[in-house]
Scaffold this active site. Structure first.
Site, PDB file in Angstrom:
ATOM      1  N   GLU A 130      19.030 -15.294  -5.197  1.00  0.00           N
ATOM      2  CA  GLU A 130      18.392 -14.482  -6.243  1.00  0.00           C
ATOM      3  C   GLU A 130      16.917 -14.292  -5.937  1.00  0.00           C
ATOM      4  OE1 GLU A 130      20.165 -12.802  -7.953  1.00  0.00           O
ATOM      5  OE2 GLU A 130      21.091 -13.779  -9.669  1.00  0.00           O
ATOM      6  N   THR A 185      15.752  -5.493 -11.183  1.00  0.00           N
ATOM      7  CA  THR A 185      15.542  -6.820 -11.782  1.00  0.00           C
ATOM      8  C   THR A 185      14.074  -7.244 -11.644  1.00  0.00           C
ATOM      9  OG1 THR A 185      17.816  -7.418 -11.313  1.00  0.00           O
ATOM     10  CG2 THR A 185      16.326  -9.232 -11.760  1.00  0.00           C
TER      11      THR A 185
HETATM   12  N1  HSE Z   1      17.868 -14.048 -16.448  1.00  0.00           N
HETATM   13  C1  HSE Z   1      17.649 -12.959 -15.542  1.00  0.00           C
HETATM   14  C2  HSE Z   1      16.739 -11.935 -16.198  1.00  0.00           C
HETATM   15  C3  HSE Z   1      18.956 -12.330 -15.198  1.00  0.00           C
HETATM   16  O1  HSE Z   1      16.956 -11.655 -17.377  1.00  0.00           O
HETATM   17  O2  HSE Z   1      15.820 -11.438 -15.537  1.00  0.00           O
HETATM   18  C4  HSE Z   1      18.823 -11.138 -14.315  1.00  0.00           C
HETATM   19  O3  HSE Z   1      19.184 -11.407 -13.025  1.00  0.00           O
END
Ligand code: HSE
Length: 312
Positions: A130, A185
């Site tokens: 990630e 993201t």
């Molecule tokens: N918890 C993360 C966010 C999940 O809300 O940015 C997204 O990958």
């Protein structure tokens, strides 16, 4: 052992108040990873499948790369690794697509190299993927994809708690058709405030506790009662035209709770199927998006099981 194939399901993260803390695996889409040893010295990634477009094969930029490298180092591997990703989870929707790949890769390579890491170690390794994609090693999606069901990730280094969701839980995912956003993201994380007042923090702690308690007791209404966020949603909702109205429409149609799925733009609604019809919730929410000038579609899912080895 020549080739190991693993499967990991997609997931929704946050569930409102559990920013970077809660994940729920969804049985709708899953990635598969084929891992095998090569005579070379490097990790090589290939991507195929319906959602392979735009997925980088560069080891530092694909979410499978850093976990594969970390596991090779851990095993002191003197050979190369070939990772073939069957990309079946659509990207950019807020359904933990990169997390599903990282989880499937971690599961496959751990098995291939006989490492037998603990769940917490697997989650820590997968979260490196990630970091490669979004700049942050948040572990909520990878933990859900690896462990299945509902997960709480907490502490540093990350620990996990896994809870089996109630049988009568259905997850409606409403997916608005919005222009594709590069590094979505990363962008959605960049607008999360750097600090929060004590009063908002207290609201989130209470609601997140309600969500966790609801999963532990199997009470879907209790889960839903905590699905309101003070951390990310206040800023992120402007990326989803009509979000507040869609949320209200879902609640009016008897969703127990509604929230942005991960970094968005999908919106999830949790429904108690013993009492209400997920299809009606989906219809209410897609109609509300339409009234706000946004086309959308919905899929209905149940919670998914843990990542697994499907061929060894
Ligand atoms: N918890 C993360 C966010 C999940 O809300 O940015 C997204 O990958």
């Amino acid at each position: 052992m020549s080739e190991v194939i693993s499967q990991a399901f997609c997931s929704t993260a946050n569930l409102g108040a559990g920013f970077d803390t809660f994940g729920l695996a969804l049985k709708k889409y899953s990635d598969k990873v084929h891992a095998s040893l090569t005579t070379g010295k490097r990790v090589v990634i290939q991507v195929k499948g319906p959602y392979s477009d735009h997925v980088p094969i560069n080891v530092q930029r694909n979410s499978a790369g850093p976990p594969a490298l970390a596991l090779s180092r851990l095993a002191n591997l003197r050979r190369g690794l070939e990772i073939i990703i069957e990309k079946n989870v659509p990207q950019g929707l807020g359904l933990g697509s990169s997390g599903a790949t990282a989880a499937a890769c971690t599961k496959a390579v751990d098995h291939l190299l006989g490492l037998k890491l603990s769940n917490n170690e697997l989650v820590r390794v997968a979260s490196l993927g990630e970091k490669a994609v979004s700049g942050s090693a948040h572990a909520d999606n990878v933990a859900a994809s690896l462990l299945g069901g509902f997960v709480v990730v907490y502490d540093d280094p990350v620990k996990t708690i896994s809870i089996r969701p109630p049988e009568n839980l259905s997850i409606v995912v409403v997916i608005p058709t919005l222009p594709r956003q590069e590094n979505k993201t990363r962008l959605a994380r960049s607008i999360v405030p750097k600090s929060l007042s004590i009063s908002k923090t207290v609201l989130n702690i209470g609601r997140a506790s309600a969500i966790a308690a609801g999963f532990a007791t199997g009470e879907i209404e209790t889960i839903g009662s905590g699905m309101l966020d003070e951390i990310a949603e206040p800023n992120r909702q402007r990326l989803i035209p009509g979000y507040q109205k869609v949320r209200e429409a879902g609640l009016r149609a008897h969703a127990a709770g509604v929230a942005i799925s991960g970094a968005g733009p999908s919106v999830i609604a949790l429904v108690d199927t013993n009492r209400y019809e997920p299809g009606s919730v989906a219809k209410a929410m897609t109609s509300e998006f339409a009234r706000n000038g946004v086309r959308s579609r919905s899929v209905i899912s149940t919670p998914a099981p843990a990542a697994r080895i499907i061929k060894r």
